[in-house]
Design a protein around this motif. Structure first.
Motif, short mmCIF file in Angstrom:
data_model
loop_
_atom_site.label_atom_id
_atom_site.label_comp_id
_atom_site.label_asym_id
_atom_site.label_seq_id
_atom_site.Cartn_x
_atom_site.Cartn_y
_atom_site.Cartn_z
N VAL A 1 12.39 -5.92 -5.85
CA VAL A 1 11.59 -7.03 -6.37
C VAL A 1 10.53 -6.44 -7.30
CG1 VAL A 1 10.05 -8.95 -5.82
CG2 VAL A 1 11.88 -8.36 -4.25
N GLY A 2 10.36 -7.05 -8.46
CA GLY A 2 9.31 -6.64 -9.37
C GLY A 2 9.78 -5.64 -10.41
N MET A 3 8.83 -4.88 -10.92
CA MET A 3 9.12 -3.89 -11.97
C MET A 3 9.66 -2.61 -11.34
SD MET A 3 8.45 -5.41 -14.76
CE MET A 3 8.55 -4.10 -15.93
N ALA A 4 10.64 -2.00 -12.01
CA ALA A 4 11.19 -0.73 -11.55
C ALA A 4 10.15 0.38 -11.78
CB ALA A 4 12.47 -0.41 -12.31
N GLY B 1 9.96 1.96 -15.18
CA GLY B 1 9.71 1.06 -16.30
C GLY B 1 10.92 0.23 -16.69
N GLY B 2 11.91 0.17 -15.81
CA GLY B 2 13.13 -0.61 -16.07
C GLY B 2 12.84 -2.10 -16.07
N PRO B 3 13.88 -2.90 -16.12
CA PRO B 3 13.69 -4.36 -16.21
C PRO B 3 13.13 -4.95 -14.92
CG PRO B 3 16.01 -3.83 -15.94
CD PRO B 3 15.29 -2.52 -16.12
N PHE B 4 12.49 -6.08 -15.08
CA PHE B 4 11.94 -6.85 -13.97
C PHE B 4 13.08 -7.39 -13.12
CE2 PHE B 4 10.72 -11.09 -12.37
CZ PHE B 4 9.70 -10.70 -11.53
N THR B 5 12.96 -7.27 -11.79
CA THR B 5 13.96 -7.78 -10.85
C THR B 5 13.32 -8.91 -10.04
OG1 THR B 5 14.92 -5.57 -10.71
CG2 THR B 5 15.58 -7.16 -9.03
#
Length: 155
Positions: free
Chosen positions: A117-120, A123-127
């Protein structure tokens, strides 16, 4: 059925997806709820989601088919889904037997499965963790549908 029983069963189903699942990716849980319970169930769920509105831990989207909540923080998610009967598990460690293709060597490896949940971290995509309520899915029998969509990761 009381709201807290339904919420506990949903929390347990999320935990089972993390505990029993052996693949990463999107998980979808669907619950059909009689519209006669809709008012009390959904109002109570909304109250839990909106309990800390000032922290901006969720987004709300509405359209002609229903309402969607996008939760962006695991600590906040725990606040919404923890009940006196069961706590939301964010991480599970499993021992898995690993074999190598170069011979009969077996060893145990700890795999860490978690609710993404949230940002990786990199710095990957938001989940997102998404709750979608569609009140008129079965209009003749008067049932609505709650979809819970989330990602399970492994490291």
């Amino acid at each position: 059925m009381q709201f807290i029983d339904w919420l506990s069963s949903t929390t347990e189903r999320i935990n089972q997806c993390i505990t029993n699942n052996k693949k990463e990716g999107l998980q979808v849980l669907q619950s059909y709820i009689p519209l006669s319970f809709h008012q009390s169930f959904f109002v109570l769920l909304q109250a839990r989601i909106h309990q800390d509105e000032k922290q901006h831990n969720f987004y709300t989207c509405t359209d002609s088919t229903g309402i969607t909540y996008i939760i962006r923080n695991t600590a906040y998610l725990k606040k919404v889904f923890d009940t006196p009967q069961i706590s939301l598990q964010l991480v599970q460690v499993h021992e898995e037997i690993i074999t190598h293709s170069d011979g009969p060597h077996l060893f145990l490896e700890d795999k860490i499965w978690y609710l993404k949940v949230g940002m990786a971290e990199n710095g990957g995509p938001f989940t997102p963790f998404t709750l979608n309520w569609a009140p008129s899915v079965l209009p003749i029998s008067n049932f609505g549908r709650m979809d819970v969509l989330f990602y399970v990761g492994c490291r």
